[in-house]
Scaffold this active site. Structure first.
Site: not given
Ligand code: GLY
Ligand code: MN
Ligand code: MN
Length: 449
Positions: A43, A247, A264, A275, A354, A358, A365, A393, A397, A414, A416
């Protein structure tokens, strides 16, 4: 009585624009529900987050609410269906506006209890030429629309008609949301500043021996302390080789001397997302190979930023970043061949898989098309225009492999930032936290005292 957090006039103006769009197409009725409350376990609910489109047009924060816009022969009407006042529930869960106070506070022409939808919608749809609603977005919504349209059609013998055209309201809103108004730009600047504060705090606290979750805690502390209501997305805090998992979440890996830490993470402020990604050395100093790839990523980002200006097409920043990254991959021995060759063959995607950005807004996104009609039956990249907001960004890698110089193994980087397109270039919303390696090293040195 709680008052809306923000000035309601932008929400009214957006509803007016939707009504004008509908009227220009012959009028009709628009129907838009907010997001349902989601159960986490047994709940216990997830923290409630309204639907972005619904919020964009209403500013109304409660669940179980529907917006109905009518562009009809008698003029425009902006209607809300929402939960009724319920003192028993309000003792447990907090204040509910109820229809009367909601109409007053949020500027609706009229509001009714959400339980009256089935009773009122068929009459509202009767004799209207068109329905605007999210198309094929949820089976629950489809079922209700079918029921209301069916009820409206049953009034045929009484001389009424039902809408015989349907338009996707999501497409109309996606195009509107692509261009941020001044209110939105202010909120995105604030989300950017708060997100930057989190990254600065993380940099100041990082040191060998801590774990990824300690750094996530520092980010969340800063976000919340600065007034953010939620994270814009799950924070990535990736130490060492974890940075090569795109991710990855924040886990319990130890921050080791000599490793990089990729973060990130972004705060949401009044429903707008920040972001940011920064990658810095756990011990405060980049090693030689780390610095080589780090400076390369920053150079790629600078090239992409320079390409982010009105009149450029959507893909121009990506193409600029890829050129710099691919050249750096050749220079560092990650790739062999010619620049045009590794770009054309896509060989660079082994280390940069990538895209460079975006749209950003109410959703991290964000909605909005990346292509547009070229007027000759084809599709071309969207042209950047003032008011559009996007991320920039680039990254690199490097997974271990026999044909890759060992010095670069397991480095994931990275950088960004968030950018608003202006009349002559772009405004970076997230540079309260620096990207230059020397500046980051200075912050880490000073932050540790
Ligand atoms: N944090 C999600 C992204 O950078 O796209
Ligand atoms: Mn990000
Ligand atoms: Mn992003």
């Amino acid at each position: 009585m709680p008052v809306p957090a923000t000035d309601i006039s932008p929400f009214r103006q957006r509803r007016q624009r939707v009504l004008e769009h509908m009227r220009a197409n012959g009028g009709g009725v628009a129907i838009l529900p907010t997001a349902p409350q989601a159960l986490r376990n047994r709940d216990a609910d997830y923290p409630y987050r309204h639907d972005s489109n619904f919020y964009y047009l209403t500013g109304f924060p409660e669940p179980e609410a529907w917006l109905v816009l009518v562009a009809g022969p008698d003029g425009d009407r902006s209607l809300l269906f929402c939960r009724e006042k319920n003192l028993e529930r309000e003792i447990w869960d907090g204040y509910r506006f109820g229809p009367d106070a909601a109409a007053e506070a949020f500027g609706f022409d009229q509001a009714w209890p959400v339980g009256e939808l089935d009773q009122r919608l068929p009459a509202l749809l009767a004799n209207q030429p068109a329905l605007y609603a999210p198309l094929a977005d949820s089976t629950a919504l489809d079922r209700r629309l079918r029921q209301w349209l069916g009820a409206a059609r049953q009034q045929a013998r009484a001389g009424h008609t039902a809408p015989d055209r349907q338009f996707d309201l999501l497409a109309v809103l996606a195009e509107m949301r692509l261009f941020k108004d001044d209110t939105e730009l202010q909120l995105l600047r604030r989300a950017g500043r708060i997100s930057a504060a989190g990254h600065l705090r993380a940099m100041r606290h990082a040191r060998p021996g801590l774990r990824e979750y300690h750094i996530e805690a520092e980010l969340l502390h800063a976000f919340r302390y600065e007034g953010s209501q939620a994270v814009a997305y799950n924070s990535i805090v990736a130490a060492g080789a974890n940075a090569c998992v795109l991710h990855y979440r924040a886990g319990d890996t130890e921050l080791r001397d000599g490793d990089l830490l990729l973060i990130d993470a972004g705060a949401e402020y009044d429903s707008y997302a920040g972001d940011i990604t920064r990658t810095f050395p756990v011990n405060g100093r980049y090693t030689g190979p780390q610095r080589t790839l780090y400076d390369l990523t920053v150079a790629a980002q600078e090239a992409a930023i320079a390409a982010t200006r009105p009149g450029a097409h959507w893909n121009a920043p990506h193409e600029a970043a890829v050129r710099v990254l691919a050249q750096g991959m050749l220079d560092s021995g990650l790739l062999q061949g010619s620049l045009d060759g590794v770009i054309e063959s896509g060989a660079y995607t082994r280390f940069y898989m990538h895209r460079t950005g975006h749209w950003l807004g109410l959703d991290v996104h964000d909605v909005g098309g990346y292509r547009e009609d070229d007027g000759q039956g084809g599709r071309r990249w969207r042209t950047l225009q003032p008011g559009m907001v996007l991320t920039i960004e680039p990254g690199i890698y490097v997974r271990p492999a026999d044909d890759v110089p060992e010095a670069y193994w397991n480095i994931g980087i990275r950088t960004e930032d968030d950018a608003a397109v202006t009349t002559d270039g772009c405004e970076l919303l997230t540079r309260d936290v620096p990207v230059a390696a020397d500046e980051i090293e200075a912050i880490m040195r000073d932050g540790r005292g």
